[in-house]
Scaffold this motif. Sequence first.
Motif, PDB file in Angstrom:
ATOM      1  N   LEU A  30       0.853  -1.168   0.000  1.00  0.00           N
ATOM      2  CA  LEU A  30       0.000   0.000   0.000  1.00  0.00           C
ATOM      3  C   LEU A  30       0.899   1.232   0.000  1.00  0.00           C
ATOM      4  N   TRP A  31       0.710   2.107  -0.976  1.00  0.00           N
ATOM      5  CA  TRP A  31       1.554   3.309  -1.048  1.00  0.00           C
ATOM      6  C   TRP A  31       0.931   4.374  -0.145  1.00  0.00           C
ATOM      7  N   ASP A  32       1.046   4.151   1.161  1.00  0.00           N
ATOM      8  CA  ASP A  32       0.371   5.044   2.109  1.00  0.00           C
ATOM      9  C   ASP A  32       1.322   6.088   2.674  1.00  0.00           C
ATOM     10  N   GLY A  33       0.775   6.961   3.486  1.00  0.00           N
ATOM     11  CA  GLY A  33       1.585   8.002   4.111  1.00  0.00           C
ATOM     12  C   GLY A  33       1.815   9.228   3.244  1.00  0.00           C
ATOM     13  N   ILE A  34       1.153   9.304   2.126  1.00  0.00           N
ATOM     14  CA  ILE A  34       1.304  10.482   1.264  1.00  0.00           C
ATOM     15  C   ILE A  34       0.452  11.623   1.845  1.00  0.00           C
ATOM     16  N   ILE A  76      -8.567   3.865   0.744  1.00  0.00           N
ATOM     17  CA  ILE A  76      -8.413   4.838   1.836  1.00  0.00           C
ATOM     18  C   ILE A  76      -7.136   4.514   2.597  1.00  0.00           C
ATOM     19  N   ASP A  77      -6.330   5.526   2.823  1.00  0.00           N
ATOM     20  CA  ASP A  77      -5.071   5.345   3.547  1.00  0.00           C
ATOM     21  C   ASP A  77      -5.366   5.098   5.029  1.00  0.00           C
ATOM     22  N   PRO A  78      -5.138   3.884   5.510  1.00  0.00           N
ATOM     23  CA  PRO A  78      -5.514   3.573   6.897  1.00  0.00           C
ATOM     24  C   PRO A  78      -4.673   4.309   7.945  1.00  0.00           C
ATOM     25  N   THR A  79      -3.475   4.744   7.557  1.00  0.00           N
ATOM     26  CA  THR A  79      -2.584   5.358   8.560  1.00  0.00           C
ATOM     27  C   THR A  79      -3.117   6.690   9.072  1.00  0.00           C
ATOM     28  N   GLN A  80      -4.027   7.320   8.328  1.00  0.00           N
ATOM     29  CA  GLN A  80      -4.543   8.615   8.779  1.00  0.00           C
ATOM     30  C   GLN A  80      -5.405   8.492  10.033  1.00  0.00           C
ATOM     31  N   PHE A  81      -5.931   7.281  10.294  1.00  0.00           N
ATOM     32  CA  PHE A  81      -6.779   7.071  11.477  1.00  0.00           C
ATOM     33  C   PHE A  81      -6.015   6.445  12.635  1.00  0.00           C
ATOM     34  N   ASP A  82      -4.775   6.106  12.399  1.00  0.00           N
ATOM     35  CA  ASP A  82      -3.968   5.393  13.401  1.00  0.00           C
ATOM     36  C   ASP A  82      -3.188   6.387  14.259  1.00  0.00           C
ATOM     37  N   GLU A  83      -3.650   6.535  15.487  1.00  0.00           N
ATOM     38  CA  GLU A  83      -3.047   7.545  16.377  1.00  0.00           C
ATOM     39  C   GLU A  83      -1.577   7.276  16.646  1.00  0.00           C
ATOM     40  N   ASN A  84      -1.174   6.043  16.472  1.00  0.00           N
ATOM     41  CA  ASN A  84       0.226   5.709  16.732  1.00  0.00           C
ATOM     42  C   ASN A  84       1.110   5.881  15.500  1.00  0.00           C
ATOM     43  N   ASP A  89      -3.707  11.767  11.039  1.00  0.00           N
ATOM     44  CA  ASP A  89      -4.204  13.107  10.734  1.00  0.00           C
ATOM     45  C   ASP A  89      -5.494  13.340  11.513  1.00  0.00           C
ATOM     46  N   GLU A  90      -5.402  14.160  12.544  1.00  0.00           N
ATOM     47  CA  GLU A  90      -6.572  14.388  13.407  1.00  0.00           C
ATOM     48  C   GLU A  90      -7.688  15.136  12.683  1.00  0.00           C
ATOM     49  N   LYS A  91      -7.350  15.759  11.579  1.00  0.00           N
ATOM     50  CA  LYS A  91      -8.373  16.502  10.845  1.00  0.00           C
ATOM     51  C   LYS A  91      -9.141  15.628   9.856  1.00  0.00           C
ATOM     52  N   SER A  92      -8.703  14.385   9.760  1.00  0.00           N
ATOM     53  CA  SER A  92      -9.391  13.464   8.866  1.00  0.00           C
ATOM     54  C   SER A  92     -10.381  12.631   9.669  1.00  0.00           C
ATOM     55  N   SER A  93     -11.484  12.242   9.032  1.00  0.00           N
ATOM     56  CA  SER A  93     -12.453  11.395   9.722  1.00  0.00           C
ATOM     57  C   SER A  93     -12.855  10.244   8.816  1.00  0.00           C
ATOM     58  N   PRO A  97     -12.725  10.844   4.792  1.00  0.00           N
ATOM     59  CA  PRO A  97     -11.276  10.663   4.786  1.00  0.00           C
ATOM     60  C   PRO A  97     -10.592  11.638   3.842  1.00  0.00           C
ATOM     61  N   ARG A  98      -9.467  12.105   4.259  1.00  0.00           N
ATOM     62  CA  ARG A  98      -8.763  13.122   3.486  1.00  0.00           C
ATOM     63  C   ARG A  98      -7.722  12.502   2.553  1.00  0.00           C
ATOM     64  N   TRP A  99      -7.141  11.381   2.975  1.00  0.00           N
ATOM     65  CA  TRP A  99      -6.019  10.804   2.230  1.00  0.00           C
ATOM     66  C   TRP A  99      -6.345   9.418   1.697  1.00  0.00           C
ATOM     67  N   ASP A 100      -6.004   9.196   0.480  1.00  0.00           N
ATOM     68  CA  ASP A 100      -6.153   7.842  -0.031  1.00  0.00           C
ATOM     69  C   ASP A 100      -4.852   7.383  -0.672  1.00  0.00           C
ATOM     70  N   CYS A 101      -4.880   6.167  -1.137  1.00  0.00           N
ATOM     71  CA  CYS A 101      -3.633   5.601  -1.652  1.00  0.00           C
ATOM     72  C   CYS A 101      -3.946   4.536  -2.690  1.00  0.00           C
ATOM     73  N   VAL A 102      -2.916   3.982  -3.247  1.00  0.00           N
ATOM     74  CA  VAL A 102      -3.071   2.903  -4.221  1.00  0.00           C
ATOM     75  C   VAL A 102      -2.236   1.709  -3.763  1.00  0.00           C
ATOM     76  N   GLN A 103      -2.551   0.564  -4.327  1.00  0.00           N
ATOM     77  CA  GLN A 103      -1.718  -0.611  -4.060  1.00  0.00           C
ATOM     78  C   GLN A 103      -0.790  -0.800  -5.248  1.00  0.00           C
ATOM     79  N   MET A 104       0.490  -1.012  -4.956  1.00  0.00           N
ATOM     80  CA  MET A 104       1.478  -1.186  -6.006  1.00  0.00           C
ATOM     81  C   MET A 104       1.987  -2.620  -6.000  1.00  0.00           C
TER      82      MET A 104
END
Length: 159
Positions: A30-34, A76-84, A89-93, A97-104
């Motif tokens: 997952l190309w997450d964290g963007i 949907i980029d799952p890391t945006q909801f992961d507090e750890n 991203d606290e501004k995302s719900s 969701p504010r951030w998404d991603c693709v699978q490579m």
Amino acid sequence: MAQQEPNYWLMKSEPDVYGINHLKQEVLTLWDGIRNYQARNFMRSMQVGDKAFFYHSNCKPPSIVGLMEVSKTGLIDPTQFDENSKYFDEKSSRGKPRWDCVQMKYVGIFNQSISLEELREIYTPEKLQVVKRGNRLSIMPVLKTTANDLLKRLGKPIV
DNA sequence: GCCAACGTTGGC
DNA sequence: GCCAACGTTGGC
């Protein structure tokens, strides 16, 4: 239905954090964290089957090292909801969701990589964005003509 | 380790 | 909506 011509992209990652060998092992990632809107928007315009040059950044020498392929889009980029996560991203719900991603998907490693220095000798910034001085964008499109030329120079990626 | 480039944030 | 301050990326 006819297969659409793939588009080409360049995607940066630091080899110490997630390099081409990590992808080779995992095959899918997952190309997450963007967290940059321009990069996110490029991901949104990706189609399954698009190809991407894997670029090692923040290392010596920064280079194009491999090839991968878009295998899933609109995730949907799952890391945006992961507090750890550092990407939390606290501004995302979850409702919006504010951030998404693709699978490579791993395609291969080039026999001989091409360094940024060499890329600068071959291409102008108009032909290949990554050679533009000060470019910090981690995902960018690559012109079809440039992509074909790059593939010719890089040879067949080794699986 | 330095610093240029540039995206983001927040005060006004 | 402007823009100064700040933070991050990433080459060198």
